[in-house]
Design an enzyme around this catalytic site. Structure first.
Site, PDB file in Angstrom:
ATOM      1  N   ASP A 101      -1.784  -7.956  62.341  1.00  0.00           N
ATOM      2  CA  ASP A 101      -1.524  -8.999  61.213  1.00  0.00           C
ATOM      3  C   ASP A 101       0.010  -9.643  61.185  1.00  0.00           C
ATOM      4  OD1 ASP A 101      -3.387  -6.625  60.693  1.00  0.00           O
ATOM      5  OD2 ASP A 101      -3.039  -6.940  58.705  1.00  0.00           O
TER       6      ASP A 101
ATOM      7  N   ASN B  92      -1.726 -11.855  56.230  1.00  0.00           N
ATOM      8  CA  ASN B  92      -0.657 -12.047  55.439  1.00  0.00           C
ATOM      9  C   ASN B  92       0.586 -13.050  56.118  1.00  0.00           C
ATOM     10  OD1 ASN B  92      -1.184  -8.774  56.353  1.00  0.00           O
ATOM     11  ND2 ASN B  92      -1.398  -9.061  54.149  1.00  0.00           N
TER      12      ASN B  92
ATOM     13  N   HIS C 160      -7.034  -9.393  52.417  1.00  0.00           N
ATOM     14  CA  HIS C 160      -6.105 -10.448  51.725  1.00  0.00           C
ATOM     15  C   HIS C 160      -6.659 -11.837  51.914  1.00  0.00           C
ATOM     16  CE1 HIS C 160      -2.666  -8.039  50.256  1.00  0.00           C
ATOM     17  NE2 HIS C 160      -2.803  -7.470  51.443  1.00  0.00           N
TER      18      HIS C 160
ATOM     19  N   HIS D 172     -10.786  -4.141  60.303  1.00  0.00           N
ATOM     20  CA  HIS D 172      -9.626  -3.782  59.394  1.00  0.00           C
ATOM     21  C   HIS D 172     -10.007  -2.607  58.563  1.00  0.00           C
ATOM     22  CE1 HIS D 172      -6.354  -6.304  57.494  1.00  0.00           C
ATOM     23  NE2 HIS D 172      -6.750  -5.902  56.490  1.00  0.00           N
TER      24      HIS D 172
END
Ligand SMILES: [Fe+2]
Ligand SMILES: [Fe+2]
Length: 271
Positions: free
Chosen positions: A8, A40, A68, A153
């Site tokens: 990430d 992110n 996200h 994830h």
């Protein structure tokens, strides 16, 4: 095939850490395929189309996402036009984008990249195990593609290990993302799949998983809503895993972690 997966990317410092090193690493490590998780990348929350484009123009072949994925709403209208950005496979049917992509390397070899999200301590999505099995029914290493990379994830280490063992022998690499902390368990599983529970983040480790310490600590201490979390801006450690696969079988021959810059102990693959 020589594959680098980076975990990430958090905020500007994470992006700068990756972008400043990527072309050098591609040459130095002889990389054929670079996959990054960028859920992110835009100020800690989501991925803007502009940042996605910069990453894809700077040596990244495929971008994966996670919980996200839609924090930057402008990605929703962009993702269908850019198949090299993939979101978790197990979102509901008709969700924009795809959960996997087959990319062709410059020399014609092909790799399948898959992004899937765990369910323990996460949003309740479709069964990642069943979804991935279904997808892998359509692809075989050594036949339709030369290598398969799967980004799981997920929060729970148990779910990631179980997922790795389920795929052992059928994919080149199963690597975890989301916890933003590199694990020291990188290994080749019994049937030849490379595995690491979490690749770690590309971000500032003088932080709470990439976000500035004070408000993040206050959330735990005070149990009150506080300031919005901001990405921590110190120098990033870029973290990931490199794998070399056998083109005939797609299985892993060697793997090694990569950690460059910032606070964590430095390591670079030496093969
Ligand atoms: Fe993340
Ligand atoms: Fe996440």
């Amino acid at each position: 095939m020589r594959i680098l997966f980076l975990g990430d990317i958090v905020g500007r410092t994470g992006r700068d850490g990756v972008l400043s090193r990527l072309s050098g690493l591609r040459t130095q490590l002889g990389l054929d395929l670079v996959v990054v998780n960028a859920e992110n990348a835009s100020h800690g929350f989501g991925l803007s189309p502009a940042i996605a484009t910069t990453l894809l123009q700077s040596g990244v072949d495929v971008i994966t996402l996670g919980n996200h994925a839609w924090d930057r709403r402008d990605l929703i209208g962009h993702i269908d036009g850019e198949p090299r950005i993939i979101r978790p496979l197990n979102y509901p049917p008709a969700t924009p984008g795809q959960g996997s992509v087959v990319v062709a390397l410059a020399d014609g070899r092909k790799a399948l990249v898959v992004n899937v999200m765990g369910r323990l301590f996460m949003d309740p999505l479709d069964d990642p195990f069943r979804c991935t099995n279904e997808l892998l029914g359509k692809h075989r290493m050594g036949a339709t593609v030369h290598a398969i990379v799967v980004d799981i994830h997920a929060e729970a280490t148990s779910e990631k290990w179980a997922f790795g063992h389920m795929l052992d022998g059928r994919v080149s690499l199963v690597v975890g993302t989301h916890t933003h902390t590199p694990t020291a368990d990188h290994r080749i599983l019994a049937a030849g799949t490379a595995f690491q529970t979490d690749a770690g983040m590309c971000g500032d480790y003088n932080s709470v998983i990439g976000m500035t310490k004070e408000p993040a600590v206050a959330r735990f201490v005070r149990k009150m809503p506080g300031e919005r979390l901001q990405p921590s801006e110190g120098e990033a450690t870029i973290c990931g895993i490199m794998v070399e696969t056998d083109d005939a079988t797609g299985l892993a021959r060697r793997l090694a972690p990569l950690r460059q810059g910032g606070l964590l102990a430095q390591t670079l693959p030496d093969f």
